[in-house]
Design an enzyme around this catalytic site. Structure first.
Site, PDB file in Angstrom:
ATOM      1  N   LYS A 197       0.813  -1.215   0.000  1.00  0.00           N
ATOM      2  CA  LYS A 197       0.000   0.000   0.000  1.00  0.00           C
ATOM      3  C   LYS A 197       0.850   1.271   0.000  1.00  0.00           C
ATOM      4  O   LYS A 197       2.050   1.260   0.222  1.00  0.00           O
ATOM      5  CB  LYS A 197      -0.996  -0.026   1.161  1.00  0.00           C
ATOM      6  CG  LYS A 197      -2.128  -1.014   0.890  1.00  0.00           C
ATOM      7  CD  LYS A 197      -3.350  -0.795   1.736  1.00  0.00           C
ATOM      8  CE  LYS A 197      -4.491  -1.686   1.235  1.00  0.00           C
ATOM      9  NZ  LYS A 197      -5.670  -1.610   2.101  1.00  0.00           N
ATOM     10  N   ARG A 250      -3.629 -10.297   4.752  1.00  0.00           N
ATOM     11  CA  ARG A 250      -4.050 -10.309   3.342  1.00  0.00           C
ATOM     12  C   ARG A 250      -2.902  -9.722   2.515  1.00  0.00           C
ATOM     13  O   ARG A 250      -2.582  -8.543   2.639  1.00  0.00           O
ATOM     14  CB  ARG A 250      -5.334  -9.485   3.177  1.00  0.00           C
ATOM     15  CG  ARG A 250      -5.923  -9.462   1.782  1.00  0.00           C
ATOM     16  CD  ARG A 250      -7.223  -8.661   1.770  1.00  0.00           C
ATOM     17  NE  ARG A 250      -7.781  -8.579   0.429  1.00  0.00           N
ATOM     18  CZ  ARG A 250      -7.486  -7.657  -0.472  1.00  0.00           C
ATOM     19  NH1 ARG A 250      -6.613  -6.693  -0.157  1.00  0.00           N
ATOM     20  NH2 ARG A 250      -8.044  -7.660  -1.662  1.00  0.00           N
TER      21      ARG A 250
END
Length: 352
Positions: free
Chosen positions: A292, A327
């Site tokens: 991210k 995840r």
């Protein structure tokens, strides 16, 4: 009225050598801790675990939730246990996802093979998505999303994989559950589609509820948090209560603090440092921080394809905080890092 929150602190390698009642086990997992940071508005103080009973009913409720083992999930012939961190492999069947958009579009067999490779590399489940939720991504028609997902889900489940489907749409949930998917992972916490809650409640499937400040509008709006960690906790606590009232078994709810969704870099870092507080919700925690933007922001604007090391650092941060599901895009590397992490834990617990 200011609400009280508890964040486990003062983690210890092993309960061995500590007096009875002086340390507690975190969510039935591999971590032990000796104290709480007690948060009441701007007031923060540290209280030993042994003294939590002096803090009142709210603290007692949170302590019970923080220390209770998480119930295993029976998914067909498979069982998910939450006594150690698990890996969910990300499989995007999209042309425009921020990391791997276009990689698996148009070839269901190849996409499913990539998911099976993730399972072989150690992923406990495969999280399949057919619509990008990056900032600015357009919503797509549910028929297109179904067409992308169902052939892949069918192949994966026939191969024996546990599959979660990353979608906000009730129709997509229905179609993929009928194709064999086991869980729904909704970035909108069942708020984007008015039918979503009923679909999940009727099916009885587990569901991941993720926080964002504006789930009906895409999840990336910016607001001013008073305290991002306790604000997100309170939002998830209220959302769990609403979903349970809508007919979903609380034991089948998982939560995700929504790293990168409507948060600044400072907000994301505060959430990562405060992850242990979310065990007070009494649900397994999913952490999605892989590749991210915050990693690039902290590493000289590293592009998406060069964020593996940062992703591994955040995965281990999550494991240290007792997160049950990580995840990730890079399954083999994360599984290896967790094996080393667990080896260190096992050595400590053995007293060696």
């Amino acid at each position: 009225m200011t609400s009280l929150h508890l964040r486990p602190v003062q983690f210890v390698d092993t309960p061995i050598g500590h007096p009875d009642g002086s340390v507690a086990r975190l969510a039935g997992g591999m971590q032990w801790f000796a104290a709480y940071e007690v948060i009441e508005g701007r007031d923060r103080r540290t209280v030993p675990v042994a003294d939590v009973a002096t803090l009142g009913a709210r603290a007692a409720h949170l302590h019970d939730a923080i220390t209770a083992p998480r119930s295993a999930l029976r998914l067909g012939e498979r069982t998910l246990r939450f006594d150690q961190p698990l890996v969910a492999g990300i499989l995007n069947i999209t042309p425009d996802s921020f990391s791997d958009g276009g990689k698996h579009v148009g070839d269901p067999a190849a996409a499913a093979a990539a998911g099976i490779d993730m399972a072989a590399a150690g992923a406990t489940m495969i999280d399949v998505g057919g619509e990008s939720t990056r900032p600015g991504a357009p919503a797509i028609w549910e028929g297109d999303e179904i067409a992308r997902l169902v052939p892949v889900v069918t192949r994966l489940t026939r191969a024996g994989a546990i599959v979660s489907v990353d979608t906000r749409k009730a129709g997509v949930m229905e179609a993929t559950l009928a194709a064999g998917a086991h869980l729904v992972n909704d970035v909108a916490a069942l708020l984007w589609d008015d039918r979503a809650l009923k679909v999940v409640a009727t099916s009885g499937c587990p569901v991941v509820l993720m926080h964002s400040p504006d789930p009906k509008d895409g999840g990336h709006g910016r607001i001013g948090y008073r305290d991002v960690v306790t604000d997100v906790f309170d939002w998830l606590e209220a959302r769990i209560a609403a979903v349970v009232a809508g007919g979903v078994d609380r034991a089948r709810i998982l939560v995700d603090p929504g790293i990168g969704f409507g948060k600044t870099l400072a907000d994301n870092l505060a959430l990562l440092n405060g992850l242990a507080l979310f065990h007070g919700l009494g649900c397994p925690i999913m952490l999605g921080a892989s590749r991210k933007r915050l990693i690039g922001a902290l590493s000289n604007e590293a592009p998406v394809g060069e964020r593996l090391a940062g992703s591994l650092a955040l995965a281990i941060k999550g494991a240290d905080a007792g997160v049950q599901i990580l995840r990730v895009h890079d399954v083999a590397e994360t599984v290896q890092a967790l094996k080393v992490w667990r080896g260190l834990r096992d050595q400590s617990l053995s007293g060696g």
